[in-house]
Design a protein around this motif. Structure first.
Motif, PDB file in Angstrom:
ATOM      1  N   GLU A   1      -1.013  -1.853  -9.378  1.00  0.00           N
ATOM      2  CA  GLU A   1      -0.262  -2.868  -8.635  1.00  0.00           C
ATOM      3  C   GLU A   1       0.939  -3.357  -9.444  1.00  0.00           C
ATOM      4  O   GLU A   1       2.029  -3.531  -8.902  1.00  0.00           O
ATOM      5  N   ALA A   2       0.774  -3.543 -10.742  1.00  0.00           N
ATOM      6  CA  ALA A   2       1.871  -3.984 -11.612  1.00  0.00           C
ATOM      7  C   ALA A   2       2.975  -2.927 -11.656  1.00  0.00           C
ATOM      8  O   ALA A   2       4.170  -3.252 -11.600  1.00  0.00           O
ATOM      9  N   ALA A   3       2.586  -1.655 -11.724  1.00  0.00           N
ATOM     10  CA  ALA A   3       3.563  -0.570 -11.743  1.00  0.00           C
ATOM     11  C   ALA A   3       4.332  -0.515 -10.422  1.00  0.00           C
ATOM     12  O   ALA A   3       5.550  -0.297 -10.411  1.00  0.00           O
ATOM     13  N   ARG A   4       3.630  -0.707  -9.316  1.00  0.00           N
ATOM     14  CA  ARG A   4       4.291  -0.694  -8.005  1.00  0.00           C
ATOM     15  C   ARG A   4       5.275  -1.850  -7.892  1.00  0.00           C
ATOM     16  O   ARG A   4       6.366  -1.694  -7.325  1.00  0.00           O
TER      17      ARG A   4
ATOM     18  N   ASP B   1      -0.563  -7.228  -0.821  1.00  0.00           N
ATOM     19  CA  ASP B   1      -0.002  -7.222  -2.168  1.00  0.00           C
ATOM     20  C   ASP B   1       1.501  -7.474  -2.115  1.00  0.00           C
ATOM     21  O   ASP B   1       2.024  -8.287  -2.875  1.00  0.00           O
ATOM     22  N   PHE B   2       2.185  -6.764  -1.214  1.00  0.00           N
ATOM     23  CA  PHE B   2       3.640  -6.868  -1.105  1.00  0.00           C
ATOM     24  C   PHE B   2       4.062  -6.815   0.360  1.00  0.00           C
ATOM     25  O   PHE B   2       3.477  -6.094   1.156  1.00  0.00           O
ATOM     26  N   VAL B   3       5.092  -7.574   0.678  1.00  0.00           N
ATOM     27  CA  VAL B   3       5.742  -7.499   1.985  1.00  0.00           C
ATOM     28  C   VAL B   3       7.237  -7.490   1.714  1.00  0.00           C
ATOM     29  O   VAL B   3       7.728  -8.274   0.906  1.00  0.00           O
ATOM     30  N   TYR B   4       7.944  -6.569   2.368  1.00  0.00           N
ATOM     31  CA  TYR B   4       9.396  -6.472   2.174  1.00  0.00           C
ATOM     32  C   TYR B   4      10.029  -5.839   3.402  1.00  0.00           C
ATOM     33  O   TYR B   4       9.329  -5.344   4.289  1.00  0.00           O
TER      34      TYR B   4
ATOM     35  N   VAL C   1       4.243  -4.001   5.186  1.00  0.00           N
ATOM     36  CA  VAL C   1       3.116  -4.698   4.568  1.00  0.00           C
ATOM     37  C   VAL C   1       2.403  -3.635   3.735  1.00  0.00           C
ATOM     38  O   VAL C   1       1.948  -2.628   4.269  1.00  0.00           O
ATOM     39  N   GLU C   2       2.338  -3.885   2.429  1.00  0.00           N
ATOM     40  CA  GLU C   2       1.890  -2.834   1.518  1.00  0.00           C
ATOM     41  C   GLU C   2       0.726  -3.305   0.650  1.00  0.00           C
ATOM     42  O   GLU C   2       0.681  -4.442   0.207  1.00  0.00           O
ATOM     43  N   ASP C   3      -0.189  -2.380   0.403  1.00  0.00           N
ATOM     44  CA  ASP C   3      -1.328  -2.648  -0.462  1.00  0.00           C
ATOM     45  C   ASP C   3      -1.391  -1.554  -1.516  1.00  0.00           C
ATOM     46  O   ASP C   3      -1.396  -0.373  -1.190  1.00  0.00           O
ATOM     47  N   ALA C   4      -1.404  -1.950  -2.789  1.00  0.00           N
ATOM     48  CA  ALA C   4      -1.564  -0.998  -3.892  1.00  0.00           C
ATOM     49  C   ALA C   4      -3.062  -0.761  -4.033  1.00  0.00           C
ATOM     50  O   ALA C   4      -3.771  -1.522  -4.672  1.00  0.00           O
ATOM     51  N   LYS C   5      -3.519   0.279  -3.399  1.00  0.00           N
ATOM     52  CA  LYS C   5      -4.953   0.492  -3.248  1.00  0.00           C
ATOM     53  C   LYS C   5      -5.446   1.551  -4.211  1.00  0.00           C
ATOM     54  O   LYS C   5      -4.922   2.644  -4.291  1.00  0.00           O
ATOM     55  N   GLY C   6      -6.495   1.211  -4.957  1.00  0.00           N
ATOM     56  CA  GLY C   6      -7.168   2.177  -5.817  1.00  0.00           C
ATOM     57  C   GLY C   6      -8.369   2.731  -5.076  1.00  0.00           C
ATOM     58  O   GLY C   6      -8.485   3.917  -4.823  1.00  0.00           O
TER      59      GLY C   6
END
Length: 94
Positions: free
Chosen positions: A7-10, A53-56, A65-70
């Motif tokens: 998530e931090a990298a994204r 996680d993120f919206v842009y 609407v984005e989710d950094a999913k593992g």
């Protein structure tokens, strides 16, 4: 602080895209209500929310609407379906 290195990298990638003008209006940890709190027969049920996680916005003005999913947990899978049903939003997974 982020929940994972992924998530931090994204976030770093999105910040670069924001600086380059490829995206705009970057927001983090955006809550969406999937079910309001309710009472039934004297029992209270808390609301159910999904936190993106993120919206842009893209250059075309589309909101992402984005989710950094593992790992996709059963709870996440249910909330993804509810996001589609309640808000007509498909979560983008990276």
């Amino acid at each position: 602080m982020f929940d994972s290195k992924h998530e931090a990298a994204r976030y770093k990638e999105l910040k670069l895209l924001l600086s380059a003008g490829e995206i705009s209006d970057l927001r983090l940890q955006v809550p969406y209500e999937l079910m309001p709190a309710t009472k039934l027969n004297g029992e209270t049920f808390r609301s159910i929310k999904y936190v993106a996680d993120f919206v842009y916005k893209t250059k075309d003005g589309l909101e992402v609407v984005e989710d950094a999913k593992g790992m996709k947990t059963d709870v996440y899978k249910m909330k993804k379906k509810l996001m589609a049903y309640v808000h007509h939003i498909i979560i983008s997974e990276v």
